[in-house]
Enzyme design. Structure first.
Site, PDB file in Angstrom:
ATOM      1  CB  CYS A 114      47.531 -20.028 -19.301  1.00  0.00           C
ATOM      2  SG  CYS A 114      48.751 -18.567 -19.143  1.00  0.00           S
ATOM      3  CG  HIS A 174      50.658 -22.183 -22.731  1.00  0.00           C
ATOM      4  ND1 HIS A 174      49.666 -21.740 -23.187  1.00  0.00           N
ATOM      5  CD2 HIS A 174      51.114 -21.162 -21.845  1.00  0.00           C
ATOM      6  CE1 HIS A 174      49.385 -20.584 -22.890  1.00  0.00           C
ATOM      7  NE2 HIS A 174      49.990 -20.236 -21.921  1.00  0.00           N
ATOM      8  CD  GLU A 207      49.389 -24.538 -25.839  1.00  0.00           C
ATOM      9  OE1 GLU A 207      50.213 -23.376 -25.689  1.00  0.00           O
ATOM     10  OE2 GLU A 207      49.252 -25.109 -24.590  1.00  0.00           O
TER      11      GLU A 207
END
Length: 415
Positions: free
Chosen positions: A299, A383, A385
């Site tokens: 990011c 992202h 995760e």
């Protein structure tokens, strides 16, 4: 509210008992969203009371609202949820993403279509409205979120003031002036507002069903995390793969990073304008790149790495916020369903010679990843995760660890 937004010059103090917004019935509105173009949206207040300037975006995820609202990358923003029922599973202490305890939350405010209901989930430990108040998140519900989303899609991310007053009294003239005068996120370095205040160690490992989070007993690799607003689950996944993590503040210098003798360096996610944060982050990253150390960014970390390599970033029209975004990995040829949260992007056309575009959004073709040719350096915009796929992109963490394992002559993990 109808299917299109309307501009209201005032909210009458003698409004009828039936509210003017579908799905809401009180004497008068207790919350308003005032856009910079003068649009006033009336609703029912929830969460914290008060007023705040922010950028309004929309998020298309249908799950994970607590993760979204504690993601530091949302600092300076109001999140409009396109999914209508937010809060009905309550809140708990496990689904938090804020790493820095001094940062109360990621977002400024939140907007919902339906009223917040009582929780109905076995993991709920708190009513969602109480949780919003505790984290000082101003919220409003009972509005046509489809119309607001369409407005953002057509006109771009909106600067606004969100206000919640239980007495329903608002100085609209002043709120309109504040909304139109607010400078927005361009030029703002918000990483310094959410980063850790000092170096810290991290040992928590990923959550397991009915067991909770684990604890790392020993790690194979010494990894330094530069915290621009890191999400906790990024740290958990790295720790679960054997990374001993040292988290440093956003303004850590190359000397600070290298003093820990890292096997790898991770550049975290975060909020704000990458060009502003880059004023101090880029020199530090360039110092790290001079060494033969694996580097991985996510990011804002991806944008920081791009700037350090000589590329450029740009403000997006509506940004990418959601958990259903298709991204293609050119290195594997596979398409992943990923989670996104960014209002700035790396210009793919600006990538210099020696830097390869590895990932691209299948929604708009924008850059979502890069790698430095011949070096153990790569980054991605999305992202992994957040597990929207649910684990389509977890291989990226194993890819980073494998770069360190390769240097040790260790057997590589399967991606």
């Amino acid at each position: 509210m109808t299917d299109t937004l309307t501009k209201n010059s005032a909210i009458p103090n003698d409004a009828p008992e039936q509210g003017t917004t579908p799905g809401w019935s009180v004497a008068k509105p207790t919350a308003v969203l005032v856009l910079a173009d003068g649009t006033v949206i009336e609703g029912k207040g929830a969460g914290a009371t008060g007023e705040a300037e922010a950028e309004v975006c929309f998020n298309t995820a249908i799950t994970g609202y607590q993760e979204i609202l504690t993601d530091p990358s949302y600092a300076g923003q109001v999140v409009t949820f396109t999914f209508p029922h937010i809060g009905n599973i309550g809140a708990n202490d496990e689904d938090q993403e804020t790493f820095n305890p001094a940062a109360a939350s990621g977002v400024v405010g939140a907007i919902f279509k339906a009223d917040i209901t009582d929780p109905s989930n076995y993991r709920s430990a708190r009513h969602f409205n109480d949780w919003l108040k505790a984290r000082n998140i101003i919220a409003m519900c009972g509005i046509d979120t489809r119309a607001l989303t369409a407005h953002i899609r057509e006109n771009g991310l909106a600067n606004a003031v969100i206000a919640h007053h239980p007495d329903g009294k608002f100085d609209l003239a002043t709120l309109k002036k504040r909304a139109s005068a607010w400078h927005g996120l361009e030029g703002l370095d918000l990483a310094k507002e959410v980063t850790t205040g000092q170096s810290a160690q991290w040992k928590q490992t990923p959550w397991r069903w009915n067991e909770g989070y684990g604890e790392q007993e020993a790690g194979d690799f010494n990894v330094v995390v530069i915290d621009y607003g890191v999400k906790s689950n990024i740290l958990r996944l790295l720790a679960g793969l054997g990374c001993k993590l040292t988290v440093l503040p956003a303004k850590a210098t190359a000397e600070d990073v290298l003093s820990h003798n890292p096997d790898g360096v991770f550049l975290s996610n975060g909020p704000g304008d990458p060009a502003a944060t880059g004023e101090y982050a880029v020199p530090a990253i360039r110092g790290v790149l001079e060494k033969d150390i694996p580097v991985f960014g996510i990011c804002l970390g991806h944008q920081m790495l791009a700037l350090a390599l000589g590329a450029a970033t740009e403000k997006m029209h509506q940004g990418h916020h959601g958990a259903n975004h298709p991204v293609k990995d050119h290195t594997t040829g596979k398409v992943e369903i990923v989670s996104m949260n960014h209002g700035f992007s790396v210009s793919g056309k600006s990538l210099p010679k020696g830097v390869t575009e590895t990932h691209v959004s299948l929604f708009d073709g924008s850059n979502c990843g890069l790698a430095v040719d011949g070096k153990a350096v790569f980054s991605i915009q999305h992202h992994p995760e957040a597990s929207p796929g649910p684990q389509d992109s977890h291989y990226l963490f194993r890819r980073f660890v494998n770069l360190m394992r390769e240097r040790r002559g260790m057997e590589l993990l399967a991606e």
